[in-house]
Design an enzyme around this catalytic site. Sequence first.
Site, mmCIF file in Angstrom:
data_model
loop_
_atom_site.group_PDB
_atom_site.id
_atom_site.type_symbol
_atom_site.label_atom_id
_atom_site.label_comp_id
_atom_site.label_asym_id
_atom_site.label_seq_id
_atom_site.Cartn_x
_atom_site.Cartn_y
_atom_site.Cartn_z
ATOM 1 N N ARG A 38 -0.939 1.881 1.914
ATOM 2 C CA ARG A 38 -0.842 1.262 0.578
ATOM 3 C C ARG A 38 -1.905 1.784 -0.378
ATOM 4 O O ARG A 38 -2.517 1.003 -1.108
ATOM 5 C CB ARG A 38 -0.980 -0.264 0.667
ATOM 6 C CG ARG A 38 0.211 -0.972 1.266
ATOM 7 C CD ARG A 38 1.244 -1.318 0.204
ATOM 8 N NE ARG A 38 2.434 -1.884 0.828
ATOM 9 C CZ ARG A 38 2.690 -3.173 0.869
ATOM 10 N NH1 ARG A 38 1.900 -4.026 0.305
ATOM 11 N NH2 ARG A 38 3.789 -3.585 1.461
ATOM 12 N N ARG A 42 -1.350 -2.407 -6.244
ATOM 13 C CA ARG A 42 -1.868 -3.240 -7.340
ATOM 14 C C ARG A 42 -3.377 -3.274 -7.467
ATOM 15 O O ARG A 42 -3.896 -3.706 -8.483
ATOM 16 C CB ARG A 42 -1.341 -4.673 -7.184
ATOM 17 C CG ARG A 42 0.125 -4.795 -7.555
ATOM 18 C CD ARG A 42 0.701 -6.097 -7.085
ATOM 19 N NE ARG A 42 0.650 -6.169 -5.636
ATOM 20 C CZ ARG A 42 1.116 -7.162 -4.912
ATOM 21 N NH1 ARG A 42 1.651 -8.208 -5.512
ATOM 22 N NH2 ARG A 42 1.042 -7.135 -3.598
ATOM 23 N N ASP A 87 9.678 1.906 -0.831
ATOM 24 C CA ASP A 87 9.477 0.660 -0.084
ATOM 25 C C ASP A 87 10.341 0.660 1.164
ATOM 26 O O ASP A 87 11.412 1.260 1.203
ATOM 27 C CB ASP A 87 9.772 -0.582 -0.930
ATOM 28 C CG ASP A 87 9.208 -1.826 -0.243
ATOM 29 O OD1 ASP A 87 7.992 -2.070 -0.380
ATOM 30 O OD2 ASP A 87 9.960 -2.501 0.481
ATOM 31 N N TYR A 163 13.685 -8.190 8.635
ATOM 32 C CA TYR A 163 13.892 -8.518 7.206
ATOM 33 C C TYR A 163 15.354 -8.856 6.918
ATOM 34 O O TYR A 163 15.667 -9.756 6.145
ATOM 35 C CB TYR A 163 13.456 -7.350 6.313
ATOM 36 C CG TYR A 163 11.973 -7.342 6.038
ATOM 37 C CD1 TYR A 163 11.394 -8.343 5.265
ATOM 38 C CD2 TYR A 163 11.160 -6.351 6.544
ATOM 39 C CE1 TYR A 163 10.026 -8.347 5.011
ATOM 40 C CE2 TYR A 163 9.786 -6.343 6.289
ATOM 41 C CZ TYR A 163 9.229 -7.354 5.527
ATOM 42 O OH TYR A 163 7.886 -7.362 5.279
HETATM 43 O O1 CP3 Z 1 0.818 3.946 -1.266
HETATM 44 C C1 CP3 Z 1 1.620 3.197 -0.655
HETATM 45 O O2 CP3 Z 1 1.529 3.005 0.569
HETATM 46 C C2 CP3 Z 1 2.677 2.518 -1.459
HETATM 47 C C3 CP3 Z 1 4.057 2.745 -0.984
HETATM 48 C C4 CP3 Z 1 4.594 1.587 -0.170
HETATM 49 C C5 CP3 Z 1 5.097 0.365 -0.701
HETATM 50 N N1 CP3 Z 1 5.627 -0.355 0.333
HETATM 51 C C6 CP3 Z 1 5.111 -0.051 -2.129
HETATM 52 C C7 CP3 Z 1 4.969 -1.503 -2.409
HETATM 53 C C8 CP3 Z 1 4.773 1.559 1.204
HETATM 54 C C9 CP3 Z 1 4.357 2.598 2.246
HETATM 55 C C10 CP3 Z 1 5.441 0.323 1.511
HETATM 56 C C11 CP3 Z 1 5.874 -0.049 2.866
HETATM 57 C C12 CP3 Z 1 6.209 -1.441 3.137
HETATM 58 N N2 CP3 Z 1 6.936 -2.294 2.372
HETATM 59 C C13 CP3 Z 1 5.924 -2.090 4.348
HETATM 60 C C14 CP3 Z 1 5.252 -1.455 5.529
HETATM 61 C C15 CP3 Z 1 3.807 -1.376 5.332
HETATM 62 C C16 CP3 Z 1 3.100 -2.597 5.759
HETATM 63 O O3 CP3 Z 1 2.395 -3.165 4.901
HETATM 64 O O4 CP3 Z 1 3.208 -2.975 6.922
HETATM 65 C C17 CP3 Z 1 6.428 -3.401 4.265
HETATM 66 C C18 CP3 Z 1 6.320 -4.458 5.319
HETATM 67 C C19 CP3 Z 1 7.077 -3.511 3.015
HETATM 68 C C20 CP3 Z 1 7.807 -4.686 2.478
HETATM 69 C C21 CP3 Z 1 7.132 -5.231 1.298
HETATM 70 N N3 CP3 Z 1 7.072 -4.593 0.069
HETATM 71 C C22 CP3 Z 1 6.454 -6.476 1.160
HETATM 72 C C23 CP3 Z 1 6.276 -7.458 2.295
HETATM 73 C C24 CP3 Z 1 6.003 -6.559 -0.151
HETATM 74 C C25 CP3 Z 1 5.351 -7.723 -0.826
HETATM 75 C C26 CP3 Z 1 3.954 -7.882 -0.403
HETATM 76 C C27 CP3 Z 1 3.034 -7.970 -1.576
HETATM 77 O O5 CP3 Z 1 1.902 -7.484 -1.439
HETATM 78 O O6 CP3 Z 1 3.431 -8.538 -2.617
HETATM 79 C C28 CP3 Z 1 6.359 -5.352 -0.809
HETATM 80 C C29 CP3 Z 1 6.042 -5.012 -2.215
HETATM 81 C C30 CP3 Z 1 5.365 -3.695 -2.451
HETATM 82 N N4 CP3 Z 1 5.783 -2.493 -1.961
HETATM 83 C C31 CP3 Z 1 4.226 -3.475 -3.278
HETATM 84 C C32 CP3 Z 1 3.976 -2.094 -3.268
HETATM 85 C C33 CP3 Z 1 2.902 -1.339 -4.017
HETATM 86 C C34 CP3 Z 1 3.430 -4.539 -4.061
HETATM 87 C C35 CP3 Z 1 4.253 -5.252 -5.052
HETATM 88 C C36 CP3 Z 1 4.444 -4.663 -6.417
HETATM 89 O O7 CP3 Z 1 3.935 -3.603 -6.824
HETATM 90 O O8 CP3 Z 1 5.148 -5.355 -7.162
#
Ligand code: CP3
Length: 360
Positions: A38, A42, A87, A163
């Site tokens: 990540r 944000r 994502d 999911y």
């Molecule tokens: O640089 C990076 O790694 C960003 C790329 C990335 C995102 N999601 C963007 C994102 C990657 C590699 C992911 C993978 C992802 N998505 C995982 C596996 C990684 C892990 O953490 O185990 C999972 C479980 C998800 C599903 C997911 N996406 C969730 C549970 C959430 C919400 C959690 C939160 O922090 O709000 C997301 C949203 C998400 N995906 C964000 C980002 C940057 C944050 C929300 C946003 O920008 O609105």
Amino acid sequence: MEIKTGEPAAGGEIFAGSRFMRACLRKPVDRTPVWFLRQAGRYMQEYRDVRKHHSLVEICKQPELAAEVTITAAEKLGVDAAIIFADLLLPLEPMGLDFEFQAGEGPVVHRPVRTAEDVWALRTDRAADLEYVARAIQKVAAHFRDRLGVIGFCGAPYTLASYMIEGGSSRNYIHTKQMMYRDPTATTAWGSLLDKLVAVLTEYCRLQVQAGADVIQIFDSWVGSLALSDYRQYVFEPTKRLIRAVQQMGVPVIYFGVETAGLLETMAATGADVIGLDWRQPLDEGWRAVGHGRAVQGNLDPITLFAPVEILEQRVREILHAAHGRAGHIFNLGHGIVPGTPVEHVQAVVKMVHEFRIDQ
Ligand code: CP3
């Protein structure tokens, strides 16, 4: 397996290929490579600025934007690899499941998969709809060439199935495990769901590799919810099939999960080139469980990034000492960077890792 090693770097033949790729393949490196789960998100002002004008899914679907966010984060931090901005849940849409990200709630799947009929209805013929991720990778790969590793990724079958079945994040995975215990075989719901996921994810990874991804990371973020015997019986085989299929495309695979101390040996038996370690176990113990014949990635607690720099430095050095200068360590966190993390601390970790010498 044929591996893409790229052009020899300035260091000459002995350090040919990017530092990150060399570590994935357990070749000697001039410095330990480092990147962060990540790393675009944000906590970074530049990302928040883009998010003011676009939703998360909009960024993912516009290759220009996804590439910009990926490149900006990697350059700002000075890391050795860039993970494509996308994502985990994107493949749900071409399989026929709508979802959205609700503020503060995380992802919500509108009609979760609960019955065998729901599984039969899922489509596996539309992975090509995810072409927009491949186009973003092309742009990132063209930008970095051999300077940085470019990481493509997808969710692992278990984590994505959870999911789809729970309809979002979960604490106890009751619906998921119920389906797993009740209908385990290939001709029933659970087995069929995992087979369909493997089919779609294989094609999705193929698009990413063809577009220039050097490595694929498979996120099994929630695999730590499983008992070892359940992992072995219901999850290991399809996961291994996906990993082997991606390796056949000529790229190494990083297989990552959280709370996996009891699963590491079996996760390594999937044949993944690199195993991602969470922070709950010292890195040397995790590496021993994985076996020294395989590379590891990790494993700083992401919340240590909130600590004073002196404590942060102690923890970073502990991890590097535990790696013992052995070929095949990629420095990373044990899970993703969270909102509010000070960017300067992330940059400081990059410097600490790159300046570290084992004899100091
Ligand atoms: O640089 C990076 O790694 C960003 C790329 C990335 C995102 N999601 C963007 C994102 C990657 C590699 C992911 C993978 C992802 N998505 C995982 C596996 C990684 C892990 O953490 O185990 C999972 C479980 C998800 C599903 C997911 N996406 C969730 C549970 C959430 C919400 C959690 C939160 O922090 O709000 C997301 C949203 C998400 N995906 C964000 C980002 C940057 C944050 C929300 C946003 O920008 O609105």
